[in-house]
Write a protein that holds these residues in place. Structure first.
Motif, PDB file in Angstrom:
ATOM      1  N   GLY A 268       0.814  -1.205   0.000  1.00  0.00           N
ATOM      2  CA  GLY A 268       0.000   0.000   0.000  1.00  0.00           C
ATOM      3  C   GLY A 268       0.845   1.250   0.000  1.00  0.00           C
ATOM      4  N   ARG A 269       0.317   2.312   0.569  1.00  0.00           N
ATOM      5  CA  ARG A 269       1.033   3.589   0.605  1.00  0.00           C
ATOM      6  C   ARG A 269       2.184   3.555   1.596  1.00  0.00           C
ATOM      7  N   TYR A 270       2.017   2.784   2.674  1.00  0.00           N
ATOM      8  CA  TYR A 270       2.968   2.858   3.783  1.00  0.00           C
ATOM      9  C   TYR A 270       3.760   1.570   3.979  1.00  0.00           C
ATOM     10  N   HIS A 309      -1.912  -4.640  -4.933  1.00  0.00           N
ATOM     11  CA  HIS A 309      -1.762  -3.226  -4.568  1.00  0.00           C
ATOM     12  C   HIS A 309      -3.112  -2.588  -4.266  1.00  0.00           C
ATOM     13  N   LEU A 313      -4.307  -1.011  -0.587  1.00  0.00           N
ATOM     14  CA  LEU A 313      -4.815   0.352  -0.387  1.00  0.00           C
ATOM     15  C   LEU A 313      -6.155   0.332   0.337  1.00  0.00           C
ATOM     16  N   GLU A 316      -5.593  -0.584   4.002  1.00  0.00           N
ATOM     17  CA  GLU A 316      -5.071   0.571   4.739  1.00  0.00           C
ATOM     18  C   GLU A 316      -6.173   1.578   5.028  1.00  0.00           C
TER      19      GLU A 316
END
Length: 553
Positions: A268-270, A309, A313, A316
């Motif tokens: 994800g983003r983190y 992915h 996301l 998250e």
């Protein structure tokens, strides 16, 4: 089979199958669904199968049972309903086609991670990450014996995946939708989702599915593959494990008979939140690589990386939403405790002062300070009782217990109680009963409390002013009733009118709890009515209760 799926709480991910005609839920260990939670009553709720429909009944629990955010006594359940009991939030599933897919005990026994040091020197057949472009051509090739089960462009697949993950904040439901889409697009036999435990950093299986539900196949995943995927943040594809000499030493793959497998990170983003794993099993139609028949190819690997992915996301976002929701709950609890503590402290000061005067009078054997102190204690007791009743009223959504009620007599009782406060504040109470009136069906205790709160509020608004006056009027027609409480007090500024019905908003300083007006509004709205207010600064305020008439039906 119907089931309750825990989507929030200590046992998140757990599925309780509704196997009997009656399922009791509670903290008691003898309950069919046992919840070790202090906010859950010992016998909290019960789900009954009645005429092929499931009905949940609250068993007079302390904190109540909520269905889709509303407190209930009894309610028929529909697929997807959210049930809150204590700290637990469940989703009711009418048809649990894969009952073992998220069961923790089942997952532990059906998915295993095997250490395999020999694989560290092996060569990965194919790898891909998010930087690899996804093609725009369709996943259909007549040269391939087992193409995707549906021929969809990459962009359509990405769109459908994004659409699926955007429609739910339930992680288990999200993973179920993702795996279902993968099964539509890829001829895999098994799929497994593993998420990283925040506290331990270990991968734990949280959802799996077999294409054939009756299959008891155990998914065995090489720890080396998982470590590679997590460390490199790349997806990998293995092919024909039995015939490829690069994997001959891999007991973890060969023993399970896997022909092809794809394992991709859920990034994800983190960071990486977990992995997606799919595989196929060798069968009579596809015994070796010599036939040239493969299920997976480079495009499948890239597609799985993209899906991983998208899923990451969504996970998250869901975790962030739940954390935000929890933070808001804690903030609300903190604000409530702070406000109540402030009012309780003031009440205790009154008790302390009254008790001091009683003690002094007893020491001197003088009854005058004893009487004064006792009056203070009685008034303080009334404040405690009023605050507790208001808190109980605000704590639950209640269905009014309607009965034929004489509003003239009810208002007379309100005046009798409020008259003590009015005399202390030197306020004149005016009440002229109408010449004709008729009883209406309301909850007399609730309406009594709502009117009393408004009258006491009006007295406080006029106390200390010359010619202070509070008047009550009862207006009725065939369809509705209006009860007006009017004062000639200080009035309410326009800037404050919008917030007067908010919890703990009080203009009385230490004398108010900020519960009276919200309680009155809640009671009236539970009756299907409303409260309107008109106010002019330095001239006064008029609260009007609007009630529609309802019969015994």
């Amino acid at each position: 089979m119907p089931a309750l799926v825990v989507v929030s709480g200590p046992k998140i991910g757990t599925r309780f199958l509704l196997t009997g005609a009656t399922q009791r839920i509670g903290r008691d260990s003898r309950c069919d669904i046992h919840l070790d939670d202090t906010e859950t009553s010992r016998k909290h709720a019960q789900i009954d199968l009645v005429d092929n429909e499931y009905v949940i009944n609250d068993l007079k629990s302390s904190n109540g049972t909520l269905v889709n955010g509303h407190l209930i006594d009894s309610k028929k359940l529909r697929d997807g309903d959210r049930i809150q009991i204590g700290k637990y939030v469940f989703v009711f599933r009418l048809k649990e086609t894969q009952p073992n897919s998220a069961d923790k005990d089942y997952l532990k026994s059906s998915v295993s991670i095997v250490s395999d040091d020999a694989l560290e020197s092996s060569q990965i057949i194919s790898r891909a990450d998010l930087s690899d472009p996804v093609g725009e051509t369709e996943f259909f090739d007549p040269e391939v014996a087992n193409p995707l089960s549906v021929t969809k462009s990459h962009w359509e697949i990405m769109y459908r995946t994004s659409l699926a993950v955007s429609r739910t904040l339930d992680i288990n439901r999200l993973l179920e939708q993702i795996v279902d889409l993968i099964f539509q697009w890829v001829q895999c036999d098994h799929a497994c989702v593993m998420l990283t435990d925040i506290s331990t950093g270990e991968l734990n299986p949280v959802y799996r599915k077999n294409r054939r539900p009756q299959s008891n196949h155990q998914i065995t995943i090489s720890k080396t593959i998982l470590d590679y995927v997590l460390k490199k943040e790349e997806g990998v594809m293995t092919s024909d494990a039995k015939d490829d000499r690069r994997w001959t030493s891999s007991a973890s793959i060969e023993a399970s008979g896997v022909c092809e497998a794809i394992c991709v990170p859920m990034r994800g983003r983190y960071g990486v939140v977990g992995v997606l794993y799919i595989d196929t099993i060798v069968n009579a139609d596809r015994e070796s690589k010599s036939t040239g028949l493969n299920v997976f190819n480079e495009e499948h690997l890239k597609m799985m990386v993209t899906i991983g992915h998208q899923a990451a996301l969504a996970i998250e976002d869901t975790n962030f939403y739940q954390s935000t929701l929890q933070a808001e709950k804690l903030a609300a609890v903190g604000q409530t405790i702070a406000n109540l503590s402030h009012h309780v402290k003031n009440i205790l000061q009154g008790l302390k002062g009254g008790g001091y005067m009683i003690n002094e009078g007893l020491k001197k054997e003088d009854l005058r300070p004893v009487r004064t102190g006792w009056e203070i204690c009685q008034k303080t007791h009334a404040r405690i009782e009023s605050m507790v009743l208001d808190m109980l009223t605000m704590s639950k959504q209640r269905e009014p217990k309607r009965e034929s009620t004489d509003l003239v007599q009810l208002i007379h009782d309100v005046i009798t109680i409020a008259n003590v406060s009015a005399q202390d504040a030197k306020v004149q109470l005016d009440w002229i009963p109408p010449q004709t009136h008729k009883p209406i069906f309301v909850d007399p205790e609730g309406i009594h409390r709502a009117i009393l709160n408004l009258v006491l509020n009006a007295i406080d608004a006029t106390g200390g002013r010359p010619d202070a006056q509070v008047s009550l009027d009862l207006l009725q027609d065939n369809h509705s009733t209006q009860i007006k409480i009017q004062d000639n007090g200080i009035g309410i500024p326009k800037s404050q009118l919008k917030s007067i019905f908010s919890l703990f908003e009080s203009t009385k300083g230490n004398r108010g709890t900020g519960l009276g007006l919200p309680v009155s509004q809640k009671v009236i709205q539970e009756h299907g009515g409303d409260i309107s207010v008109v106010s002019v600064v330095d001239q006064g305020t008029t609260f009007t209760i609007h009630l529609n008439h309802q019969g015994t039906d």
